[in-house]
Design an enzyme around this catalytic site. Structure first.
Site, PDB file in Angstrom:
ATOM      1  N   GLY A  74      23.109  -0.901   0.313  1.00 28.94           N
ATOM      2  CA  GLY A  74      23.064   0.550   0.193  1.00 28.94           C
ATOM      3  C   GLY A  74      24.150   0.996  -0.758  1.00 28.94           C
ATOM      4  O   GLY A  74      25.068   0.233  -1.056  1.00 28.94           O
ATOM      5  N   CYS A 100      24.921  -7.419   1.616  1.00 25.17           N
ATOM      6  CA  CYS A 100      25.679  -6.508   0.741  1.00 25.17           C
ATOM      7  C   CYS A 100      26.345  -5.395   1.555  1.00 25.17           C
ATOM      8  O   CYS A 100      27.246  -5.673   2.325  1.00 25.17           O
ATOM      9  CB  CYS A 100      24.767  -5.982  -0.364  1.00 25.17           C
ATOM     10  SG  CYS A 100      25.703  -5.230  -1.702  1.00 25.17           S
ATOM     11  N   TYR A 101      25.890  -4.150   1.416  1.00 27.55           N
ATOM     12  CA  TYR A 101      26.514  -3.093   2.245  1.00 27.55           C
ATOM     13  C   TYR A 101      26.441  -3.463   3.722  1.00 27.55           C
ATOM     14  O   TYR A 101      27.391  -3.233   4.480  1.00 27.55           O
ATOM     15  CB  TYR A 101      25.823  -1.739   2.012  1.00 27.55           C
ATOM     16  CG  TYR A 101      26.400  -0.641   2.899  1.00 27.55           C
ATOM     17  CD1 TYR A 101      27.582  -0.003   2.547  1.00 27.55           C
ATOM     18  CD2 TYR A 101      25.779  -0.286   4.106  1.00 27.55           C
ATOM     19  CE1 TYR A 101      28.141   0.971   3.366  1.00 27.55           C
ATOM     20  CE2 TYR A 101      26.339   0.685   4.938  1.00 27.55           C
ATOM     21  CZ  TYR A 101      27.513   1.313   4.554  1.00 27.55           C
ATOM     22  OH  TYR A 101      28.066   2.264   5.373  1.00 27.55           O
ATOM     23  N   HIS A 155      22.416 -10.861  -2.747  1.00 26.26           N
ATOM     24  CA  HIS A 155      21.080 -10.376  -2.351  1.00 26.26           C
ATOM     25  C   HIS A 155      20.081 -11.529  -2.286  1.00 26.26           C
ATOM     26  O   HIS A 155      19.463 -11.865  -3.294  1.00 26.26           O
ATOM     27  CB  HIS A 155      20.584  -9.327  -3.353  1.00 26.26           C
ATOM     28  CG  HIS A 155      21.266  -8.019  -3.191  1.00 26.26           C
ATOM     29  ND1 HIS A 155      20.857  -7.067  -2.285  1.00 26.26           N
ATOM     30  CD2 HIS A 155      22.358  -7.507  -3.797  1.00 26.26           C
ATOM     31  CE1 HIS A 155      21.661  -6.017  -2.340  1.00 26.26           C
ATOM     32  NE2 HIS A 155      22.576  -6.257  -3.255  1.00 26.26           N
ATOM     33  N   GLU A 184      17.194 -11.553  -1.133  1.00 25.01           N
ATOM     34  CA  GLU A 184      15.795 -11.104  -1.196  1.00 25.01           C
ATOM     35  C   GLU A 184      15.233 -11.037  -2.605  1.00 25.01           C
ATOM     36  O   GLU A 184      14.025 -11.018  -2.789  1.00 25.01           O
ATOM     37  CB  GLU A 184      15.651  -9.735  -0.510  1.00 25.01           C
ATOM     38  CG  GLU A 184      16.297  -8.541  -1.228  1.00 25.01           C
ATOM     39  CD  GLU A 184      17.795  -8.365  -0.940  1.00 25.01           C
ATOM     40  OE1 GLU A 184      18.444  -9.357  -0.553  1.00 25.01           O
ATOM     41  OE2 GLU A 184      18.309  -7.255  -1.121  1.00 25.01           O
ATOM     42  N   GLY A 207     -13.983   2.937  -3.383  1.00 29.46           N
ATOM     43  CA  GLY A 207     -14.332   1.651  -3.974  1.00 29.46           C
ATOM     44  C   GLY A 207     -13.092   0.914  -4.446  1.00 29.46           C
ATOM     45  O   GLY A 207     -13.160  -0.234  -4.854  1.00 29.46           O
ATOM     46  N   GLY A 208     -11.931   1.572  -4.417  1.00 26.09           N
ATOM     47  CA  GLY A 208     -10.676   0.883  -4.718  1.00 26.09           C
ATOM     48  C   GLY A 208     -10.333  -0.059  -3.578  1.00 26.09           C
ATOM     49  O   GLY A 208     -10.982  -0.046  -2.528  1.00 26.09           O
ATOM     50  N   VAL A 209      -9.299  -0.872  -3.790  1.00 25.12           N
ATOM     51  CA  VAL A 209      -8.970  -1.900  -2.804  1.00 25.12           C
ATOM     52  C   VAL A 209      -8.632  -1.288  -1.440  1.00 25.12           C
ATOM     53  O   VAL A 209      -9.161  -1.702  -0.409  1.00 25.12           O
ATOM     54  CB  VAL A 209      -7.762  -2.740  -3.288  1.00 25.12           C
ATOM     55  CG1 VAL A 209      -7.489  -3.867  -2.314  1.00 25.12           C
ATOM     56  CG2 VAL A 209      -8.013  -3.279  -4.671  1.00 25.12           C
ATOM     57  N   ASP A 210      -7.764  -0.273  -1.442  1.00 21.33           N
ATOM     58  CA  ASP A 210      -7.263   0.241  -0.164  1.00 21.33           C
ATOM     59  C   ASP A 210      -8.372   0.873   0.673  1.00 21.33           C
ATOM     60  O   ASP A 210      -8.511   0.573   1.859  1.00 21.33           O
ATOM     61  CB  ASP A 210      -6.133   1.263  -0.387  1.00 21.33           C
ATOM     62  CG  ASP A 210      -4.963   0.654  -1.144  1.00 21.33           C
ATOM     63  OD1 ASP A 210      -4.885  -0.583  -1.190  1.00 21.33           O
ATOM     64  OD2 ASP A 210      -4.145   1.412  -1.682  1.00 21.33           O
ATOM     65  N   SER A 211      -9.153   1.746   0.056  1.00 22.08           N
ATOM     66  CA  SER A 211     -10.179   2.399   0.874  1.00 22.08           C
ATOM     67  C   SER A 211     -11.259   1.396   1.283  1.00 22.08           C
ATOM     68  O   SER A 211     -11.836   1.504   2.364  1.00 22.08           O
ATOM     69  CB  SER A 211     -10.771   3.619   0.166  1.00 22.08           C
ATOM     70  OG  SER A 211     -11.551   3.253  -0.939  1.00 22.08           O
ATOM     71  N   SER A 212     -11.521   0.397   0.467  1.00 22.94           N
ATOM     72  CA  SER A 212     -12.527  -0.605   0.839  1.00 22.94           C
ATOM     73  C   SER A 212     -12.065  -1.434   2.035  1.00 22.94           C
ATOM     74  O   SER A 212     -12.838  -1.694   2.961  1.00 22.94           O
ATOM     75  CB  SER A 212     -12.813  -1.554  -0.331  1.00 22.94           C
ATOM     76  OG  SER A 212     -13.342  -0.846  -1.411  1.00 22.94           O
ATOM     77  N   LYS A 248       0.667  -4.275  -0.530  1.00 22.95           N
ATOM     78  CA  LYS A 248      -0.569  -4.380  -1.309  1.00 22.95           C
ATOM     79  C   LYS A 248      -1.209  -5.773  -1.239  1.00 22.95           C
ATOM     80  O   LYS A 248      -2.409  -5.902  -1.041  1.00 22.95           O
ATOM     81  CB  LYS A 248      -0.273  -4.017  -2.763  1.00 22.95           C
ATOM     82  CG  LYS A 248      -1.506  -3.839  -3.606  1.00 22.95           C
ATOM     83  CD  LYS A 248      -2.109  -2.484  -3.361  1.00 22.95           C
ATOM     84  CE  LYS A 248      -3.340  -2.233  -4.189  1.00 22.95           C
ATOM     85  NZ  LYS A 248      -3.800  -0.843  -4.040  1.00 22.95           N
TER      86      LYS A 248
END
Ligand code: XMP
Length: 513
Positions: free
Chosen positions: A55, A82-83, A169, A171, A224-229, A369
């Site tokens: 942070g 870190c923080y 870090h 990550e 028809g996009g990935v998320d709504s499908s 995603k």
């Protein structure tokens, strides 16, 4: 079965999502929660471990984010980054000081590999550091287990209390063995079994959705996009025909896209749901006739979507739930702790107001995603849907410069389909962030056989980007560009010129309007 959870406690660092992702990559479920979360709430997750993020603050600042002191003595393993490392040190009585020089970048760090979190690692390895304050003296009971030239206490441990702290870090991918540090913490310190998988996520979400929705009806705008499908597939598995999906075919979609979506979700497709397809191409073209100003076009396309969705929602009548394809990054970005702001549908901006519903369901709100994609495959969605590249809400409407009409849509659909096919043939499909053909508003002279032509120019765009805020033009092989150009001018009527857009963003944008 209760899933193992490791909580990422957010102190405002820029890599916080990344930490949760790294934990999930080790097959341990993780959520990000704000540092202000009350201790009781933290305990209600029964966490196997906690990770404090970095942070921007200094522990000595007046409004420095602190945490309930009791958290250090619960026997729950904690990794401070870190923080988070400085905070743990400070709150347990160690000394933090401001260094003269900020330590920033890839630094060689020397590890004591007898520490549980550094097992199996090289004795020296590159780590990313980004800090001004440093730990001058660890808290009592801690032993230093890593150091660099400028950072004598790059990591500390107090194994008896299961407390660990790293100044670097782990990550970020530039910390070469960073993922090992995280996995070591999860396995050696938190004793995680690493049994979180996508099929267990799908199963538990299906159960949760059934409980939440009961006998209610759910309405989803399927683009028809990935998320709504994936949301549609998941909801259909959970509640079948209690779900209605409205798919508005704007006539501004890619070649065959509307039919592909209907083949998957419509009658005879793979899912039990009510699928409503509205063929609105003519309606859109009529509204867009004579309109050339990009923002006006966008507005018309968005408003028309609202009108159509509203009409369809009225036919269905009252629904208890409106489903949204919100995903985890949206939730985190829209402000932790508050419930997620309703995602303004790319076409809409205020979607729910005109639909009569009581509550929102967001089946993907805990997924990143790539996890959404995994869930999609798990639910049996075809790969071409799951790996579809981002497509803007206003569709081809903003890839046709100037007035939109049926003829121009057809031209650009054909050209774009050829381009996509050849990029795939060259094996570059997954290597470019986004690519498409656009129709310029320019016509120019050419010669075809013995005839003079006066036809359109198609522009090809391909960009490499990680966040779409900035982008570079992809360096496509000349052979690919040549092949695509030849095919387009030969196969697509009314096109006699093809250009490649080499512009970065900024100053250009990815889309043309
Ligand atoms: P620009 O053109 O702004 O595009 O550089 C960046 C990314 O955003 C997508 N984009 C949109 N997506 N609705 C969307 O859902 C929109 O109105 C819209 N405009 C641009 C674009 O495809 C690219 O991925």
């Amino acid at each position: 079965m209760e899933k193992e959870t490791v909580l990422v406690i957010d102190f405002g660092g820029q890599y916080n999502q990344l930490i949760a992702r790294r934990v999930r990559e080790c097959n341990v479920y993780s959520e990000v929660i704000p540092y202000t979360t009350p201790l009781e709430k933290i305990l209600s997750y029964a966490p196997k471990g906690l990770i404090f993020t970095g942070g921007p603050a200094s522990v000595y600042a007046e409004d420095a984010p602190l945490i309930d002191q009791r958290i250090f003595s619960l026997g729950i393993p904690i990794l401070g980054i870190c923080y988070g490392a400085q905070l743990m040190t400070y709150m347990l009585g160690g000394v933090i000081e401001r260094a003269e020089k900020r330590e920033y970048g890839k630094i060689d760090v020397r590890f004591d590999t007898t520490s549980a979190i550094f097992q199996g690692m090289d004795e020296t390895s590159i780590c990313v550091m980004s800090h001004t304050d440093y730990i001058r003296q660890p808290a009592e009971g801690f032993r230093i287990v890593a150091s660099s030239d400028n950072c004598p206490a790059a990591a500390m441990e107090n194994p008896a209390e299961k407390l660990y702290a790293v100044q670097f870090h782990p990550e970020v991918s530039h910390s070469v063995q960073g993922q090992m540090v995280i996995e070591n913490f999860l396995v050696n310190v938190c004793n995680c079994n690493q049994d979180w998988t996508m099929d267990s996520f799908v199963d538990s979400t299906v159960q949760a959705l059934r409980q939440k929705v009961g006998n209610g009806k759910v309405l989803l705008a399927l683009s028809g996009g990935v998320d709504s499908s994936v949301a549609a597939a998941l909801l259909s598995k959970a509640i079948g025909r209690q779900l209605t999906c409205v798919f508005v075919d704007t006539g501004l979609m890619r070649k065959n896209e509307g039919d592909e979506i209907e083949a998957v979700f419509g009658e005879g497709g793979s899912y039990a749901l009510n699928f409503v397809r509205v063929n609105a191409a003519e309606r859109y073209y009529a509204k867009l006739k004579g309109i050339t100003e990009p923002e006006k076009k966008r507005k018309i396309i968005g408003e028309e979507f609202i009108r159509i969705f509203e009409e369809e929602a009225k036919k269905i009548g009252k629904v208890e739930f409106l489903a949204q394809g919100t995903i985890y990054p949206d939730v985190i970005e829209s402000g932790l702790g508050k419930s997620a702001v309703i995602k303004s549908h790319h076409n809409v901006g205020g979607l729910p107001e005109y639909v009569d519903f009581q509550e929102i369901v967001e089946p993907l709100r805990l997924l990143f995603k790539d996890e959404v994609r995994k869930a999609g495959l798990e639910l049996g969605l075809p790969e071409y849907l799951v790996y579809r590249q981002p497509f803007p809400g206003p569709g081809l409407g903003i890839r046709i410069i100037g007035e939109v009409n049926a003829e121009k849509v057809k031209i650009i659909q054909e050209a774009d389909a050829i381009y996509r096919e050849e990029v795939k043939n060259f094996g570059l499909d997954g290597k470019i962030s986004q690519y498409f053909a656009a129709l310029t508003n320019m016509r120019s002279v050419g010669v075809m056989g013995d005839e003079r032509t006066y036809d359109y120019a198609v522009a090809l765009r391909a960009v490499i980007t990680s966040d779409f805020m900035t982008a570079e033009a992809a360096r496509l092989p000349w052979e690919l560009l040549e092949k695509v150009t030849n095919r387009i001018v030969n196969e697509v009527k009314y096109v006699n010129r093809v250009m490649y857009d080499c512009t970065t963003k900024p100053p250009a944008t990815v889309e043309f309007e």
